[in-house]
Design a protein around this motif. Structure first.
Motif, PDB file in Angstrom:
ATOM      1  N   ARG A 176      51.162  48.911  26.186  1.00 46.30           N
ATOM      2  CA  ARG A 176      50.616  50.262  26.012  1.00 46.30           C
ATOM      3  C   ARG A 176      49.222  50.159  25.456  1.00 46.30           C
ATOM      4  O   ARG A 176      48.998  49.479  24.430  1.00 46.30           O
ATOM      5  CB  ARG A 176      51.461  51.052  25.012  1.00 46.30           C
ATOM      6  CG  ARG A 176      52.746  51.547  25.587  1.00 46.30           C
ATOM      7  CD  ARG A 176      53.653  52.083  24.493  1.00 46.30           C
ATOM      8  NE  ARG A 176      55.031  51.750  24.805  1.00 46.30           N
ATOM      9  CZ  ARG A 176      55.785  52.448  25.642  1.00 46.30           C
ATOM     10  NH1 ARG A 176      55.314  53.535  26.208  1.00 46.30           N
ATOM     11  NH2 ARG A 176      57.010  52.068  25.925  1.00 46.30           N
ATOM     12  N   ARG A 221      50.108  56.711  33.637  1.00 42.38           N
ATOM     13  CA  ARG A 221      49.332  57.350  32.594  1.00 42.38           C
ATOM     14  C   ARG A 221      50.272  57.726  31.454  1.00 42.38           C
ATOM     15  O   ARG A 221      51.425  58.058  31.678  1.00 42.38           O
ATOM     16  CB  ARG A 221      48.727  58.602  33.214  1.00 42.38           C
ATOM     17  CG  ARG A 221      48.050  59.504  32.278  1.00 42.38           C
ATOM     18  CD  ARG A 221      47.511  60.700  33.057  1.00 42.38           C
ATOM     19  NE  ARG A 221      46.202  61.017  32.561  1.00 42.38           N
ATOM     20  CZ  ARG A 221      45.258  61.563  33.272  1.00 42.38           C
ATOM     21  NH1 ARG A 221      45.452  61.845  34.541  1.00 42.38           N
ATOM     22  NH2 ARG A 221      44.096  61.837  32.755  1.00 42.38           N
ATOM     23  N   THR A 222      49.803  57.621  30.232  1.00 36.23           N
ATOM     24  CA  THR A 222      50.582  58.115  29.096  1.00 36.23           C
ATOM     25  C   THR A 222      49.676  59.048  28.308  1.00 36.23           C
ATOM     26  O   THR A 222      48.494  59.173  28.619  1.00 36.23           O
ATOM     27  CB  THR A 222      51.022  56.975  28.157  1.00 36.23           C
ATOM     28  OG1 THR A 222      49.850  56.315  27.677  1.00 36.23           O
ATOM     29  CG2 THR A 222      51.909  55.978  28.865  1.00 36.23           C
ATOM     30  N   GLU A 223      50.279  59.655  27.270  1.00 37.32           N
ATOM     31  CA  GLU A 223      49.476  60.584  26.480  1.00 37.32           C
ATOM     32  C   GLU A 223      48.256  59.902  25.881  1.00 37.32           C
ATOM     33  O   GLU A 223      47.159  60.437  25.900  1.00 37.32           O
ATOM     34  CB  GLU A 223      50.333  61.178  25.363  1.00 37.32           C
ATOM     35  CG  GLU A 223      50.434  62.680  25.460  1.00 37.32           C
ATOM     36  CD  GLU A 223      51.548  63.183  24.580  1.00 37.32           C
ATOM     37  OE1 GLU A 223      51.447  62.977  23.363  1.00 37.32           O
ATOM     38  OE2 GLU A 223      52.502  63.773  25.118  1.00 37.32           O
ATOM     39  N   GLU A 224      48.488  58.665  25.378  1.00 36.64           N
ATOM     40  CA  GLU A 224      47.359  58.017  24.699  1.00 36.64           C
ATOM     41  C   GLU A 224      46.527  57.136  25.622  1.00 36.64           C
ATOM     42  O   GLU A 224      45.498  56.631  25.223  1.00 36.64           O
ATOM     43  CB  GLU A 224      47.830  57.238  23.457  1.00 36.64           C
ATOM     44  CG  GLU A 224      48.553  55.945  23.710  1.00 36.64           C
ATOM     45  CD  GLU A 224      50.046  56.154  23.912  1.00 36.64           C
ATOM     46  OE1 GLU A 224      50.797  55.210  23.669  1.00 36.64           O
ATOM     47  OE2 GLU A 224      50.472  57.244  24.337  1.00 36.64           O
TER      48      GLU A 224
END
Ligand SMILES: Nc1ncnc2c1ncn2[C@@H]1O[C@H](COP(=O)(O)OP(=O)(O)OP(=O)(O)O)[C@@H](O)[C@H]1O
Ligand SMILES: [Mg+2]
Length: 323
Positions: free
Chosen positions: A176, A103-106
């Motif tokens: 991403r 998971r990433t912030e965006e």
């Protein structure tokens, strides 16, 4: 050899069509809630055979905090990962290929790493362009479209793709994607469901090969027969989850086959039947329903529409027939 050549031609054709669609601005993403973990496991399952044949390990590493559901075009995300994974397996001779997700912030960070030959820095950027391939023995196995399609799809999704590679140490492709977490009330629209055992009744062997390929790609097993009598014989001794039934069969046609299947069912039994037809008439669907069929698919069928039709008929007896 014919199957392999046919498979390569089909891939080339699909790739060329995808690029043509993108170029014409006609490729539309279809975002819907999906389960990222399931998608990743599908990719591993599909590529595991090739990895095994080459003696390479294919490993999946999923971060614990990966959201259970995300909003995105699962089919296209899978296409990106399959392209990257098949490259990694194609060019790697020893070691392993690792598919990671976190998971990433965006949204989501996906990566495919290999312990293959690596890509010289000078050609790294160029490979994301159409028809670009580095020198090497595998050059003939492919046309240099995979990475160009990946880049186009990733950009359509508002994401980015990057490559980190060192000669003789391997390559890592990172994707991403800005994907939102769907509201929990929205049901998963396209879940690549459990593997099923299916009976395909189709007299045209080329159409049958295509449909079988599409189904097997989703992990289903398929028995193919070319006429209605063979279908009834098969059903008499085998357990199948659903039938895909061509309407225009030689001898006993699809409508009659469906009626015969229904007549032989005991109370409480209901084998899902999906009509598959090249007919374009407007009355055929009602006729198919009257004969006892649960779903209706017009040719040419795509993997998505097949999966959708199957999900509908297997999802529950009261699922509405698609318009
Ligand atoms: N994991 C990798 N390791 C080494 N080289 C790679 C890797 N991935 C891609 N390449 C290089 O990038 C080139 C372009 O890749 P791309 O996927 O676009 O085309 P292809 O695999 O040759 O053909 P296609 O994908 O159309 O079947 C490859 O031919 C290869 O030279
Ligand atoms: Mg490729």
């Amino acid at each position: 050899a014919m199957q392999r050549s046919g498979g390569m031609l089909l891939k080339l054709l699909n790739d060329a069509l995808d690029l043509a669609r993108i170029e014409a601005g006609r490729l539309e993403l279809e975002p819907a809630p999906f389960e990222p973990r399931q998608l990743l496991e599908d990719v591993v399952q599909l590529e595991q055979g090739l990895a095994h044949a080459k003696g390479i390990r294919f490993v999946l590493e999923v971060a614990e905090d990966l959201p259970a559901r995300l909003l995105g075009d699962a089919l296209r995300i899978k296409q990106i990962l399959l392209n990257l994974a098949s490259n990694a397996l194609k060019f790697t001779e020893h070691g392993k290929v690792t598919l990671r997700a976190q998971r990433t912030e965006e949204g989501l960070l996906l990566s495919v790493s290999d312990t293959g030959p690596g890509i010289p820095e000078a050609s790294q950027a160029r490979l994301f362009q159409r028809f670009e391939q580095a020198e090497g023995p595998q050059r003939r196995v492919g046309s240099g479209l995979g990475l160009a399609i990946c880049r186009e799809l990733v950009e359509m999704m508002g994401g980015s793709i990057e490559l980190e590679s060192r000669l003789a140490h391997g390559s890592t492709f990172r994707v991403r994607l800005p994907l939102a977490v769907p509201a929990s009330s929205v049901p998963v629209a396209w879940a690549p469901g459990r593997p099923c055992h299916l009976l395909l009744v189709e007299d045209d062997t080329i159409v049958a090969t295509v449909i079988r390929g599409l189904l097997e790609r989703e992990g289903h097993t398929v028995v193919h027969v070319v006429n209605g009598l063979a279908a009834l014989a098969e059903l008499a001794h085998a357990d199948v989850d659903a039938v895909l039934l061509d309407l225009d069969l030689p001898g006993v046609d699809g409508f009659q086959v469906a009626r015969l299947i229904r007549q032989r069912e005991r109370a409480g039994q209901h084998l899902p039947i999906v009509a598959v037809t090249a007919r374009s008439g407007s009355g055929d669907e009602a006729k198919a329903r009257a004969a006892g069929m649960d779903g209706f698919l017009r040719k040419p069928v795509s993997g998505e529409r097949l999966a959708d039709a199957l999900a509908r008929v297997l999802g529950g007896a009261d699922a509405p027939m698609p318009a």
